[in-house]
Motif scaffolding. Structure first.
Motif, PDB file in Angstrom:
ATOM      1  N   ILE A   1       0.936  -1.249  -0.416  1.00 47.79           N
ATOM      2  CA  ILE A   1      -0.009   0.282  -0.013  1.00 47.79           C
ATOM      3  C   ILE A   1       1.082   1.200   0.342  1.00 47.79           C
ATOM      4  N   HIS A   2       2.211   0.960   0.724  1.00 48.95           N
ATOM      5  CA  HIS A   2       2.957   2.262   1.007  1.00 48.95           C
ATOM      6  C   HIS A   2       4.746   2.051   0.200  1.00 48.95           C
ATOM      7  N   PRO A   3       4.268   1.905  -1.131  1.00 53.03           N
ATOM      8  CA  PRO A   3       5.928   1.743  -1.489  1.00 53.03           C
ATOM      9  C   PRO A   3       6.703   2.957  -1.241  1.00 53.03           C
TER      10      PRO A   3
ATOM     11  N   ARG B   1     -11.716  22.191  -3.823  1.00 50.58           N
ATOM     12  CA  ARG B   1     -12.568  21.589  -5.765  1.00 50.58           C
ATOM     13  C   ARG B   1     -11.821  20.485  -6.253  1.00 50.58           C
ATOM     14  N   ASN B   2     -11.180  20.390  -5.014  1.00 52.84           N
ATOM     15  CA  ASN B   2     -10.611  19.059  -6.121  1.00 52.84           C
ATOM     16  C   ASN B   2     -10.308  17.525  -5.215  1.00 52.84           C
ATOM     17  N   CYS B   3     -10.322  17.691  -4.374  1.00 53.40           N
ATOM     18  CA  CYS B   3     -10.456  16.011  -3.244  1.00 53.40           C
ATOM     19  C   CYS B   3     -11.824  15.759  -2.498  1.00 53.40           C
ATOM     20  N   ILE B   4     -12.559  16.621  -2.645  1.00 54.22           N
ATOM     21  CA  ILE B   4     -13.957  16.492  -1.546  1.00 54.22           C
ATOM     22  C   ILE B   4     -14.248  15.476  -2.222  1.00 54.22           C
ATOM     23  N   PHE B   5     -14.515  15.361  -3.292  1.00 58.19           N
ATOM     24  CA  PHE B   5     -15.609  14.122  -4.105  1.00 58.19           C
ATOM     25  C   PHE B   5     -15.347  12.435  -3.524  1.00 58.19           C
ATOM     26  N   CYS B   6     -14.033  12.538  -3.186  1.00 66.12           N
ATOM     27  CA  CYS B   6     -13.599  10.870  -2.639  1.00 66.12           C
ATOM     28  C   CYS B   6     -12.725  11.367  -1.568  1.00 66.12           C
ATOM     29  N   HIS B   7     -12.211  12.615  -1.105  1.00 68.18           N
ATOM     30  CA  HIS B   7     -11.519  11.852   0.137  1.00 68.18           C
ATOM     31  C   HIS B   7     -12.607  12.886   1.728  1.00 68.18           C
ATOM     32  N   GLY B   8     -13.741  13.003   1.047  1.00 67.85           N
ATOM     33  CA  GLY B   8     -15.026  13.542   1.650  1.00 67.85           C
ATOM     34  C   GLY B   8     -14.754  15.128   2.460  1.00 67.85           C
TER      35      GLY B   8
ATOM     36  N   TRP C   1       4.783  12.976  -3.834  1.00 69.72           N
ATOM     37  CA  TRP C   1       4.931  11.606  -5.134  1.00 69.72           C
ATOM     38  C   TRP C   1       3.430  11.118  -5.815  1.00 69.72           C
ATOM     39  N   ARG C   2       2.577  10.840  -3.965  1.00 65.06           N
ATOM     40  CA  ARG C   2       1.581  10.610  -4.286  1.00 65.06           C
ATOM     41  C   ARG C   2      -0.078  11.118  -4.771  1.00 65.06           C
ATOM     42  N   ILE C   3       0.297  12.235  -4.448  1.00 66.40           N
ATOM     43  CA  ILE C   3      -0.593  13.709  -5.330  1.00 66.40           C
ATOM     44  C   ILE C   3      -0.223  14.372  -6.726  1.00 66.40           C
TER      45      ILE C   3
ATOM     46  N   SER D   1      -6.722  -0.749  -9.189  1.00 68.01           N
ATOM     47  CA  SER D   1      -7.259  -0.126  -9.789  1.00 68.01           C
ATOM     48  C   SER D   1      -7.512   1.370  -8.720  1.00 68.01           C
ATOM     49  N   SER D   2      -6.372   1.701  -8.313  1.00 76.23           N
ATOM     50  CA  SER D   2      -6.483   3.100  -7.974  1.00 76.23           C
ATOM     51  C   SER D   2      -6.832   4.340  -8.285  1.00 76.23           C
ATOM     52  N   ALA D   3      -7.927   4.732  -8.429  1.00 75.31           N
ATOM     53  CA  ALA D   3      -8.381   5.920  -8.825  1.00 75.31           C
ATOM     54  C   ALA D   3      -8.362   7.231  -8.663  1.00 75.31           C
ATOM     55  N   MET D   4      -6.800   7.208  -7.508  1.00 74.44           N
ATOM     56  CA  MET D   4      -6.358   8.408  -7.380  1.00 74.44           C
ATOM     57  C   MET D   4      -5.844   9.407  -8.325  1.00 74.44           C
ATOM     58  N   PRO D   5      -6.378  10.475  -8.829  1.00 74.64           N
ATOM     59  CA  PRO D   5      -5.946  10.730 -10.373  1.00 74.64           C
ATOM     60  C   PRO D   5      -4.576  11.435 -10.213  1.00 74.64           C
TER      61      PRO D   5
HETATM   62  C1  HEC Z   1     -11.368  10.618  -8.397  1.00 74.45           C
HETATM   63  C2  HEC Z   1     -11.122  10.170  -6.576  1.00 74.45           C
HETATM   64  C3  HEC Z   1     -10.674  10.590  -6.104  1.00 74.45           C
HETATM   65  C4  HEC Z   1     -10.047  12.390  -5.992  1.00 74.45           C
HETATM   66  C5  HEC Z   1     -10.429  13.625  -6.863  1.00 74.45           C
HETATM   67  C6  HEC Z   1      -8.250  12.255  -5.180  1.00 74.45           C
HETATM   68  N1  HEC Z   1      -8.126  10.803  -4.804  1.00 74.45           N
HETATM   69 FE1  HEC Z   1      -6.405  11.087  -3.510  1.00 74.45          FE
HETATM   70  N2  HEC Z   1      -6.969   8.622  -3.316  1.00 74.45           N
HETATM   71  C7  HEC Z   1      -7.399   8.009  -4.269  1.00 74.45           C
HETATM   72  C8  HEC Z   1      -7.798   6.676  -3.738  1.00 74.45           C
HETATM   73  C9  HEC Z   1      -8.791   5.827  -4.618  1.00 74.45           C
HETATM   74  C10 HEC Z   1      -6.416   7.048  -3.365  1.00 74.45           C
HETATM   75  C11 HEC Z   1      -6.377   4.573  -2.468  1.00 74.45           C
HETATM   76  C12 HEC Z   1      -6.111   4.499  -3.498  1.00 74.45           C
HETATM   77  C13 HEC Z   1      -4.192   5.365  -4.137  1.00 74.45           C
HETATM   78  O1  HEC Z   1      -3.351   4.873  -2.796  1.00 74.45           O
HETATM   79  O2  HEC Z   1      -3.905   4.771  -4.870  1.00 74.45           O
HETATM   80  C14 HEC Z   1      -5.979   7.593  -2.664  1.00 74.45           C
HETATM   81  C15 HEC Z   1      -4.900   8.124  -2.042  1.00 74.45           C
HETATM   82  C16 HEC Z   1      -4.235   9.430  -1.935  1.00 74.45           C
HETATM   83  C17 HEC Z   1      -3.179   8.963  -0.889  1.00 74.45           C
HETATM   84  C18 HEC Z   1      -2.569   8.337  -0.479  1.00 74.45           C
HETATM   85  C19 HEC Z   1      -2.576   8.080   0.781  1.00 74.45           C
HETATM   86  C20 HEC Z   1      -1.480   7.023   0.979  1.00 74.45           C
HETATM   87  O3  HEC Z   1      -1.690   6.295   2.299  1.00 74.45           O
HETATM   88  O4  HEC Z   1      -0.861   6.635  -0.312  1.00 74.45           O
HETATM   89  C21 HEC Z   1      -3.076  11.012  -1.075  1.00 74.45           C
HETATM   90  C22 HEC Z   1      -2.161  11.543  -0.401  1.00 74.45           C
HETATM   91  C23 HEC Z   1      -4.679  11.285  -1.581  1.00 74.45           C
HETATM   92  N3  HEC Z   1      -4.897  10.036  -2.107  1.00 74.45           N
HETATM   93  C24 HEC Z   1      -4.160  12.589  -1.803  1.00 74.45           C
HETATM   94  C25 HEC Z   1      -5.571  13.554  -2.593  1.00 74.45           C
HETATM   95  C26 HEC Z   1      -5.624  14.667  -2.983  1.00 74.45           C
HETATM   96  C27 HEC Z   1      -4.523  15.669  -2.235  1.00 74.45           C
HETATM   97  C28 HEC Z   1      -6.720  15.207  -3.390  1.00 74.45           C
HETATM   98  C29 HEC Z   1      -7.016  16.727  -4.251  1.00 74.45           C
HETATM   99  C30 HEC Z   1      -5.957  17.206  -4.994  1.00 74.45           C
HETATM  100  C31 HEC Z   1      -6.998  13.688  -3.614  1.00 74.45           C
HETATM  101  N4  HEC Z   1      -6.342  12.909  -3.774  1.00 74.45           N
HETATM  102  C32 HEC Z   1      -7.992  13.770  -5.037  1.00 74.45           C
HETATM  103  C33 HEC Z   1      -9.240   8.795  -5.109  1.00 74.45           C
HETATM  104  C34 HEC Z   1      -8.723  11.120  -5.727  1.00 74.45           C
END
Ligand code: HEC
Length: 156
Positions: free
Chosen positions: A26-28, A62-69, A105-107, A122-126
């Motif tokens: 999960i945290h590579p 504006r960007n993160c709320i839809f997924c991260h709440g 990096w993850r962001i 498949s992570s949806a994280m953009p």
């Molecule tokens: C479309 C949905 C979506 C949006 C929008 C989104 N995220 Fe995510 N994010 C995810 C998902 C699903 C994961 C978990 C899987 C992963 O780690 O890739 C994640 C994981 C992360 C992680 C990694 C946490 C970890 O424990 O490694 C970070 C940091 C993060 N998001 C920050 C953000 C930020 C900041 C934004 C806005 C700029 C954002 N995300 C917008 C879906 C989203």
């Protein structure tokens, strides 16, 4: 007959609790270009810092709320459709365990940037580096920390 039914459900239960054959990481480790970085917007000056956090807040909503709440607990309106679920920043196992470089990096590179050992999933994280500037990505990290009260490891 009841015994057969019982045995059937036992088998099913037994199967469900097997650990995954190939547990994903999960945290590579992040790639070298994303190690040892520090947040240039985490400044000493209180006034400027407050402004940076406020900018980060706007970027988050504006960007993160839809997924991260809206409470940063991973419970956004789209969250239920995703597996894995969006990260919960209120979980003490997330921000305090990670370095700022790692978060940046993850962001920046999102789900697509994860290495082999973190797949198949498949992570949806953009991939935010395509949509937000470096400055915006650092500032949103300031907001995550300010809101939750959790500091990434590199701030110690
Ligand atoms: C479309 C949905 C979506 C949006 C929008 C989104 N995220 Fe995510 N994010 C995810 C998902 C699903 C994961 C978990 C899987 C992963 O780690 O890739 C994640 C994981 C992360 C992680 C990694 C946490 C970890 O424990 O490694 C970070 C940091 C993060 N998001 C920050 C953000 C930020 C900041 C934004 C806005 C700029 C954002 N995300 C917008 C879906 C989203």
């Amino acid at each position: 007959m009841p015994l057969v039914v019982w045995f059937g459900s036992y088998q099913k239960f037994n199967k469900e609790i097997q650990p995954p054959l190939d547990p994903r990481v999960i945290h590579p480790a992040p790639p070298v270009e994303f190690t040892g970085l520090y947040n240039p917007f985490n400044v000493e000056d209180k006034e400027t810092l407050r402004k940076n956090v406020a900018d980060g807040k706007e970027i988050y909503y504006r960007n993160c709320i839809f997924c991260h709440g809206d409470l940063l607990n991973g419970d956004g309106i789209y969250a239920h459709g995703f597996n894995p679920r969006p990260a919960n920043f209120q979980d003490p196992g997330v921000l305090p365990m990670l370095q700022e470089s790692f978060l940046f990096w993850r962001i920046s590179t999102g789900g697509i940037g994860l290495p082999q050992e973190s797949t198949p999933w498949s992570s949806a994280m953009p991939k935010w580096e395509d949509m937000l500037t470096d400055e915006e990505r650092w500032k949103v990290i300031l907001f995550l920390s300010d809101y939750t009260g959790f500091v990434p490891r590199s701030w110690e």
